[in-house]
Design an enzyme around this catalytic site. Structure first.
Site, mmCIF file in Angstrom:
data_model
loop_
_atom_site.group_PDB
_atom_site.id
_atom_site.type_symbol
_atom_site.label_atom_id
_atom_site.label_comp_id
_atom_site.label_asym_id
_atom_site.label_seq_id
_atom_site.Cartn_x
_atom_site.Cartn_y
_atom_site.Cartn_z
ATOM 1 N N HIS A 38 -9.805 -22.738 -18.979
ATOM 2 C CA HIS A 38 -8.913 -23.900 -18.962
ATOM 3 C C HIS A 38 -8.646 -24.338 -20.398
ATOM 4 O O HIS A 38 -9.426 -25.078 -20.999
ATOM 5 C CB HIS A 38 -9.542 -25.030 -18.162
ATOM 6 N N HIS B 163 -3.746 -29.042 -20.886
ATOM 7 C CA HIS B 163 -3.750 -30.419 -20.377
ATOM 8 C C HIS B 163 -4.623 -31.406 -21.139
ATOM 9 O O HIS B 163 -5.030 -32.436 -20.609
ATOM 10 C CB HIS B 163 -4.138 -30.438 -18.892
ATOM 11 N N TYR C 37 -7.721 -30.948 -22.410
ATOM 12 C CA TYR C 37 -9.172 -30.817 -22.311
ATOM 13 C C TYR C 37 -9.701 -30.075 -23.537
ATOM 14 O O TYR C 37 -8.961 -29.809 -24.479
ATOM 15 C CB TYR C 37 -9.538 -30.149 -20.985
#
Length: 372
Positions: A176, A179, A181
């Site tokens: 990930h 976004h 993070y």
């Protein structure tokens, strides 16, 4: 949907997709969506059933919800599943088995929330939020800047999770890096103010991400693919940009490709919007063109509103997928990830491939309250 469009959907979306040792039976993926139905971070039988229903409904590749790696500051909820600890890993093994029994492929999304962690929140209440520079996404002081030891620990945790994923029988992993993070916090100039080797220009800001990719690549076999999820926007900064131009995007992608990324999952809020002036290519299209790697597109597929609207209680209207098919027919991207459509109807994929879009149960924001 007319028979012609049904034939187009079947022809375009039914093709298998293979990367390294992973083969998806079609071009439809389930997008990762945080659901918070894993008490104590352990996915139970209901989570296995939830993903298995989507595989039974025709999804080729399932990307799980974000799962926390083994680092004290990685998470910010004890209802989000973790990807470490015997109890959680045993739960994930059951999830993978259940999906495979229904003919689907599955990869876990590995996640560290970084400085967006809520101070005092579980799963480790006294863990301090950490990030590149000790500032929040809006530039306010928060948490602390990561030391070299912190960086090394997080890199090792990602690599350990990758090895566990292969051992448990998953078909690959997704990192990930989107976004706002942790990985994305290093990539974005708005949150990375470091003056060491991990900060500065865009190439330097990719170093942390590239080291994570390389460590994961070294921890798994050649047959095990690495997917990297990326985005321009952040949860609190929709207009943010990692790259303002295709040349800047190349500077971002090259180190990641060289480190071992096999597929890029390019997250946009609306897949049909062009990424740069002078071309109608979306982000996934540009990433594929520049990197030469396969890409997954995502963003309000079959709907007219984005995911964060749902958290405000807004339910979108179902729309057609004609433009999606047009873009896939010209190989702008390789797969399409569907999120809310698959929460609304586990059989979204099978119905779409059969030209039965009129039979699809539409997503409603109330559906987020249960795991079904």
């Amino acid at each position: 949907m007319t028979d012609v469009t049904a034939d187009r959907a079947a022809d375009t979306l039914s093709r298998p997709f293979t990367v390294r040792g992973l083969t998806s039976r079609n071009r439809i993926a389930m997008a990762p969506m945080t659901r918070q139905f894993s008490p104590g971070g352990v996915p139970g039988q209901d989570v296995a059933d939830y993903y298995a229903r989507r595989a039974a409904g025709g999804v080729g590749l399932i990307v799980t919800e974000g799962t926390y790696i083994d680092h004290s500051s990685a998470g910010t909820s004890d209802q989000v599943p973790r990807f470490h600890g015997d109890d959680a890993l045993a739960g994930w093994a059951r999830v993978a088995d259940a999906v495979h029994r229904e003919g689907g492929a599955i990869i876990p999304q590995l996640w560290h929330v970084g400085v967006t962690r809520t101070e005092g929140a579980p799963p480790v209440a006294d863990a301090e939020p950490v990030g590149p520079s000790g500032i929040s996404l809006n530039g306010e002081p928060k948490g602390r800047a990561m030391t070299q030891q912190d960086l090394d620990d997080v890199i090792a945790a990602f690599a350990g999770a990758a090895a566990d994923a292969e051992r448990l029988g998953f078909d690959g992993i997704e990192l990930h890096g989107a976004h706002g993070y942790l990985i994305d916090q290093f990539l974005w100039s708005g949150s990375n103010r470091r003056t060491d080797a991990y900060g500065g220009d865009l190439v330097a800001r990719t170093r942390f991400a590239a080291e994570i990719v390389a460590a994961c690549r070294a921890a798994v076999s050649d047959a095990f693919p690495i997917v990297f999820r990326m985005s321009q926007w952040k949860a609190d900064a929709y207009e943010a940009k990692l790259a303002q131009t295709p040349a800047e995007l190349d500077s971002l992608l090259s180190p990641l490709t060289e480190a071992g990324v096999d597929v890029f999952h390019a997250s946009t809020r609306r897949y049909w919007l062009p990424e740069f002036d002078g071309s109608d290519l979306n982000l996934a299209g540009w990433v594929k063109k520049i990197s030469g790697r396969p890409t997954i597109t995502v963003g309000s597929v079959g709907l007219d509103g984005d995911f964060f609207d749902a958290f405000q209680g807004n339910s979108p209207t179902v729309t057609g997928i004609g433009q999606l098919l047009e873009r896939m027919e010209r190989d702008e991207f390789d797969m399409v990830a569907v999120g809310r459509g698959l929460i609304g109807d586990p059989e979204w994929a099978a119905k779409t491939l059969a030209g039965r879009t009129g039979d699809i149960t539409p997503f409603d924001a109330a559906m987020l309250r249960t795991l079904r």
